[in-house]
Design a protein around this motif. Sequence first.
Motif, mmCIF file in Angstrom:
data_model
loop_
_atom_site.group_PDB
_atom_site.id
_atom_site.type_symbol
_atom_site.label_atom_id
_atom_site.label_comp_id
_atom_site.label_asym_id
_atom_site.label_seq_id
_atom_site.Cartn_x
_atom_site.Cartn_y
_atom_site.Cartn_z
ATOM 1 N N CYS A 1 -0.944 4.539 -10.518
ATOM 2 C CA CYS A 1 -1.567 4.954 -9.261
ATOM 3 C C CYS A 1 -0.501 5.650 -8.422
ATOM 4 O O CYS A 1 0.565 5.077 -8.183
ATOM 5 C CB CYS A 1 -2.098 3.740 -8.491
ATOM 6 N N TYR B 1 -9.968 4.903 -2.330
ATOM 7 C CA TYR B 1 -9.750 4.219 -3.622
ATOM 8 C C TYR B 1 -9.958 2.725 -3.424
ATOM 9 O O TYR B 1 -9.301 2.091 -2.588
ATOM 10 C CB TYR B 1 -8.326 4.501 -4.118
ATOM 11 N N VAL C 1 -4.294 6.080 -2.136
ATOM 12 C CA VAL C 1 -4.171 6.591 -3.498
ATOM 13 C C VAL C 1 -4.612 8.047 -3.523
ATOM 14 O O VAL C 1 -5.702 8.389 -3.072
ATOM 15 C CB VAL C 1 -5.020 5.760 -4.474
ATOM 16 N N ILE D 1 -4.590 9.338 -10.099
ATOM 17 C CA ILE D 1 -4.457 8.389 -11.200
ATOM 18 C C ILE D 1 -3.906 9.155 -12.405
ATOM 19 O O ILE D 1 -4.464 10.199 -12.789
ATOM 20 C CB ILE D 1 -5.809 7.749 -11.568
ATOM 21 N N GLN E 1 -0.632 -2.674 -8.502
ATOM 22 C CA GLN E 1 -0.162 -2.075 -7.259
ATOM 23 C C GLN E 1 1.267 -2.491 -6.897
ATOM 24 O O GLN E 1 1.714 -2.234 -5.790
ATOM 25 C CB GLN E 1 -1.123 -2.355 -6.090
#
Length: 989
Positions: A889, A900, A912, A915, A955
């Motif tokens: 991410c 997101y 974000v 991707i 994350q």
Amino acid sequence: MESITLLDCNNKSSSQYLGGNRKSPALFTNKIGSGIKVDAGDKVSVHNAFISEIGSDANALQITSEFLENKNFTYTELTPEIAINGSNDKILGYERITASNVTKSQEVYSNKFSILINYYKNNNGENHFNLPRLFCHKTVPNLIADWTEYDETEYGQISGDYAISTSFSASYNGSKVSAYVVDDDMFYFGILNRVEIKGYRPRNNNSRFKIYVADDTRYGSQSQTLDPVWVNSSFDTPALLNYLEYIEKIDIEIPEGFKSPDEIADTITNQLRKQSQPEVNFIRSDAIFDANASLSTDRRVSVEINSPTYHTFYSASPYTSNKDKFTSFQQAINGSALQYNNANTYLSQYQYIGVKRPELWERGREFASYYKNLLNASIPAQPVKTMAGGCFANVYPLNASQFWRGTTNTERPHEIVFNFEWKKETLEKLNAIFMEQKNHPELFENKWNQLNGFTNVNNSRFLHMDALCKLDKETLSASYKDILGNDYMLANASGVNYLNSVPIFFDFNPTYENKYTEGVSWEEGYSFGCFKRVSIATAPYDYVAVTTSHLGILDDNSLNASFTTIPNNLFNLNRNGSTTNKAILLTNFGWDVHFNSYGNVCIGLTDGYVQATKTADSVNKMLPTPFNTTEIDSSQFIQKIYLGANEPLLDYNNTSNRFEISNLHTAERIQNRYNAGGIDSASKHTEQIIPEFSTAGEKVYKINKRLFDTNFTPNMMPYSSNRVDPLTVNGQAYQVDFLNPNLDGWTIYDQLSGIIIKDFGYSSSTWDDGFWSRLGFEYNQFNSSRDSSNDLTSRIGNDNKNNLPYALTNANVGQVATMDFVTNIWGAGTYSLQLPITTSFNLQNAGVVNDYFRDQMLFEQFPAISETAHSIKLTAPNLPRKLINPYFCIRSDILDSSDYLGGADSGELYPVIAIVPKISDYPDFFVNTSPDMEFVFTKSKTITSITTSIHDPSQSLASLNNDSAIIYKITKQFNPDKFNIVQQLLNKK
């Protein structure tokens, strides 16, 4: 119309990198000079992403660092006390060691964890002595007696039998031999012309013995004020020391990022083999040259190099385990304060012991300790001092007629009532013993008594009972009368027969295994399958009983009606001196914690040194130093041996593409003779140098193992039986090595010692996210239920290596090598389809060698076989998982808000913006060249810097190199008439 601006944001031009902060390459800020102005309606996206993950490679495995759990680890802490500078009686550098098993919570990560290991020693004829034993070495100056004599009491063997065997037999018990031994544990040793050393002895058959440590070991005199003043002041045998399972914790860490399989294997292997700095051991010598000068010097006696899985353990030596020290131990028991220091020295040899069936041994000792405390709480006026006194008795005499197969109309037929209260907690403690017994069917064979063929692991369980009743022991000391069993460690036990305990087998119903009931009847279910509840009107509480009527004996019509369900010879032994009253009177029952009790086989450790070689050369000496004119016997001051696995290995098999664990043991090797390189001037031979074996040092497994007198253990006496030189057959002289009579013929000897990985660092709930799962190993592969097919007493092979209760290894012995087993009488291979056989020389044992072989018998020959050995491999069932996180991410502060959803739900995170899937490894970067997300600015602003952060799906910041870059694309919207001047003028009008 649109205009496009590309913004190159790479880590190496970021404020962090240029400012010297290079610890977080996944977070970087790039300045945009004077800035770029964007308006509402303008768009932004990631044009290209070039992400350089650490170690990224097509064949690499991704190692991440997620926190998985807080896990409790229990392991042994050794605490040295009172450091000293080294002396002849305390070579370790301190006076005392205490041991405790501590439990500590620890954070476990996917790349950072700990493993727990045990150690074991094999009873392979080296560096061990069978327990119980008085001492290992006869007092010097009899220098070569260790090598030339038989093992008997004078040389340290206990003063009684290791196991009870009697001459009682009769038609009603089928004339069975009356012995109480486990065939896998004991063997009968007898030489026709040496009556004094006949009897059962513990086998030396390469079984594994798990290491336990005493909780308090004192090396001689103590400067501390201690109570008790010496460690064994309340009892009279080392068997009653408090022992703990010896467990070590090894911390493991793998740097996160992408690692090749070989790199991962090397990293783990190197951590397991990490060697210490060489440690020189010394003793300190003092010398006084005149009244005003006292000098000292350190005498260096040895060196050791240790690793996490292979290091030294304190052991017996000629200094700690000799007749003089044992005599001091006996005198200290009798209250001689002058001998306390020597008694501590003697007991220090028992700091570490090995146990063959460790779980059964532990459960039995736990019950004995529990019941001792229970008795002390209920009868405080008559305190029980030791676990051996924590036993119960039969309420009623047991008459032989009650236990006849043909018994009818007899009170309490086939029933033994014990004098302890029906109490669930007590029964649960006993049941814990029974649950362990089921893992050892060999304990139920009763091969050498009348219960053979009747008792088995599915129909019976056992406890221990004294062979003699309390009245039989009235003339002995109270310590003998009130304890269960005896290991003949004290002099006043010498010559007294049948002080040992024996197993008493009784009914067990597997339907009620591990189930508590009220024990009303067999039909309604004995409690835990064994215990019947008995109420007696005059008793304050209900008693516990067992029965012997369901062993199959009553159903065997071929047996005499007087065949008993308790072995008949026990009635003959236990009768208060009566020759007619065949009854078991008031007798101790329970669990015998002595080293010679049925099923509880143990060993001690010994350093293998003696003062002289077999030829009486006193070689293990240190010459005087400039500060001391005394010659020192250096063989006394080693007092250590190595245990463990000297080259554990995690390997990656590039053929099967799987990880493998191997070499968790230290292999047997080809050894030289004790005098290799010396001169042989024996009769009938020309003088020659004794050659070394050309294959010396090679790792092998041995069948019919030979001993070459390099390593002394008293269990191998007489060493003179190892070789007859020369052996003359029909006038021809041969030098012949024989199988030592204390070793087992046709048994595989493949290891000296090893480790057990009992805990790989993850619980079942986190295993799938942990390190070992990523390598392809499964939880149940090393956490299966333990039974007789996969425990410490079993060999590891293809049939059980994927269903182990813990990880351990041995040599891979396959049938391919069986053709090499066929040899002639001298051990030369003949390579055929035949089976190997035991043979004999056409020469009888007579004359000078008849003390070492069976008199007037042919020389029996077990051909020596040595085969190259390779460790069994514990292979991961699954292929390793290369990618843990399938995408990145990319977050950035260039956006005003985030659309997101998912990932982390808390913390200060930027929105974000893209991707990047991990599908374009080219070759060191994951590249995204076709972005599919475009965002619209909702307000005007001037961008002067952009902060980018690259994350894993969790994350957390990704583990990156400093080479990553993100190229942003800003698409500005503008009026299409901007370049149409006429239209602009018209618009103004």
